[in-house]
Write a protein that holds these residues in place. Structure first.
Motif, short mmCIF file in Angstrom:
data_model
loop_
_atom_site.label_atom_id
_atom_site.label_comp_id
_atom_site.label_asym_id
_atom_site.label_seq_id
_atom_site.Cartn_x
_atom_site.Cartn_y
_atom_site.Cartn_z
N LEU A 151 0.80 -1.22 0.00
CA LEU A 151 0.00 0.00 0.00
C LEU A 151 0.84 1.27 0.00
N ILE A 152 1.87 1.33 0.83
CA ILE A 152 2.67 2.56 0.91
C ILE A 152 3.38 2.83 -0.42
N LYS A 153 3.96 1.81 -0.99
CA LYS A 153 4.63 1.97 -2.29
C LYS A 153 3.63 2.39 -3.35
N HIS A 154 2.48 1.76 -3.36
CA HIS A 154 1.43 2.08 -4.33
C HIS A 154 0.96 3.52 -4.16
N ALA A 155 0.76 3.92 -2.89
CA ALA A 155 0.27 5.27 -2.61
C ALA A 155 1.29 6.34 -3.01
N LYS A 156 2.55 6.12 -2.66
CA LYS A 156 3.57 7.10 -2.98
C LYS A 156 3.72 7.28 -4.49
N LYS A 157 3.55 6.18 -5.22
CA LYS A 157 3.64 6.27 -6.67
C LYS A 157 2.43 6.99 -7.24
N GLN A 158 1.24 6.64 -6.79
CA GLN A 158 0.01 7.24 -7.31
C GLN A 158 -0.07 8.72 -6.96
N LEU A 159 0.49 9.10 -5.80
CA LEU A 159 0.44 10.49 -5.35
C LEU A 159 1.70 11.28 -5.72
N SER A 160 2.58 10.64 -6.50
CA SER A 160 3.84 11.27 -6.94
C SER A 160 4.68 11.73 -5.76
N LEU A 161 4.80 10.84 -4.75
CA LEU A 161 5.58 11.15 -3.54
C LEU A 161 6.68 10.12 -3.31
N GLU A 162 7.22 9.57 -4.40
CA GLU A 162 8.21 8.50 -4.28
C GLU A 162 9.43 8.91 -3.46
N GLU A 164 9.55 11.03 -0.96
CA GLU A 164 9.27 11.42 0.42
C GLU A 164 9.61 10.28 1.38
N PRO A 165 10.35 10.55 2.46
CA PRO A 165 10.70 9.51 3.43
C PRO A 165 9.44 8.86 3.99
N GLU A 166 9.52 7.55 4.24
CA GLU A 166 8.34 6.85 4.74
C GLU A 166 7.89 7.39 6.09
N SER A 167 8.85 7.78 6.93
CA SER A 167 8.48 8.30 8.26
C SER A 167 7.60 9.55 8.13
N VAL A 168 7.90 10.39 7.15
CA VAL A 168 7.11 11.60 6.92
C VAL A 168 5.75 11.23 6.33
N PHE A 169 5.77 10.27 5.43
CA PHE A 169 4.52 9.82 4.79
C PHE A 169 3.58 9.23 5.84
N TYR A 170 4.12 8.49 6.81
CA TYR A 170 3.30 7.91 7.88
C TYR A 170 2.56 9.00 8.65
N GLN A 171 3.24 10.13 8.87
CA GLN A 171 2.62 11.24 9.59
C GLN A 171 1.43 11.80 8.81
#
Length: 198
Positions: A151-162, A164-171
């Motif tokens: 999910l995280i990989k899919h989301a970052k790709k779909q939202l063009s946030l590849e 962005e550090p995962e720790s920030v994305f979790y927030q």
């Protein structure tokens, strides 16, 4: 090769095992409205050596929440100091917790796909499925080949946030790595899933 182990009265016996056969799963190519989101607390990062001590899961069918699953498990060895520090009180709470073998078949039934178009979702789905399969095989049970979605990989790709550090994305999605409230984490991941499904 990976190492499978079985517990005996004197400790752990090491057995060589083929990783391709040991970790059977397939990757989902798309989001579907039926899925199970799972979040775990484990004693470490190695699915063969470490154990699951807390499980939280929520099942959604056709976009609607159907049921929840939550369990605290008694580990077979002392919790590592880093786990004790990350989750204060966990040692005391797991002392009289449910044994793994008594709860695991129910959990496997909860996440079973049985050929249905469903996804198994987690914050790190590959690590998640490896822990599930390793635990299943450790208990001498058959591991179902499940379809997982990273999910995280899919989301970052779909939202063009590849980048962005995962720790920030979790927030951003209100996912907390060190919380004991794993069902809240499941709800946060489900909310992200539905936002991408639209």
């Amino acid at each position: 090769k990976v190492l499978e182990y079985e517990k005996t009265a004197i400790g752990r016996n090491w057995i060589s095992s083929d990783s391709k056969n040991w970790y059977p799963f397939s990757r989902a190519r798309k989001l579907v409205p039926s899925f199970v989101v799972v979040d775990l607390i484990t004693t470490g990062t190695n699915p063969v050596l470490d154990e699951i001590v807390q499980i939280a899961a929520i099942k959604f069918v056709n976009g609607q929440e159907k049921e929840q699953f939550s369990a605290l498990l008694k580990p077979t060895f002392p919790l590592p100091i880093e786990v004790q520090q990350a989750y204060p009180g966990l040692v005391k709470e797991t002392k009289n917790a449910t044994s793994l073998d008594s709860i695991w078949p129910s959990f496997l039934s909860f996440i079973s796909q049985q050929g249905r178009q469903e996804n198994l979702v987690g914050v790190d789905s590959v690590s998640l499925i490896r822990f599930i399969i390793a635990t299943t095989k450790r208990l001498g049970l058959e591991a179902e080949k499940l379809r997982i979605l990273d999910l995280i990989k899919h989301a970052k790709k779909q939202l063009s946030l590849e980048k962005e550090p995962e720790s920030v994305f979790y927030q951003h999605i209100d996912y907390h790595q060190k919380t004991r409230d794993r069902l809240s984490n499941c709800k946060a991941l489900a909310a992200l899933y539905f936002s991408l499904l639209k």
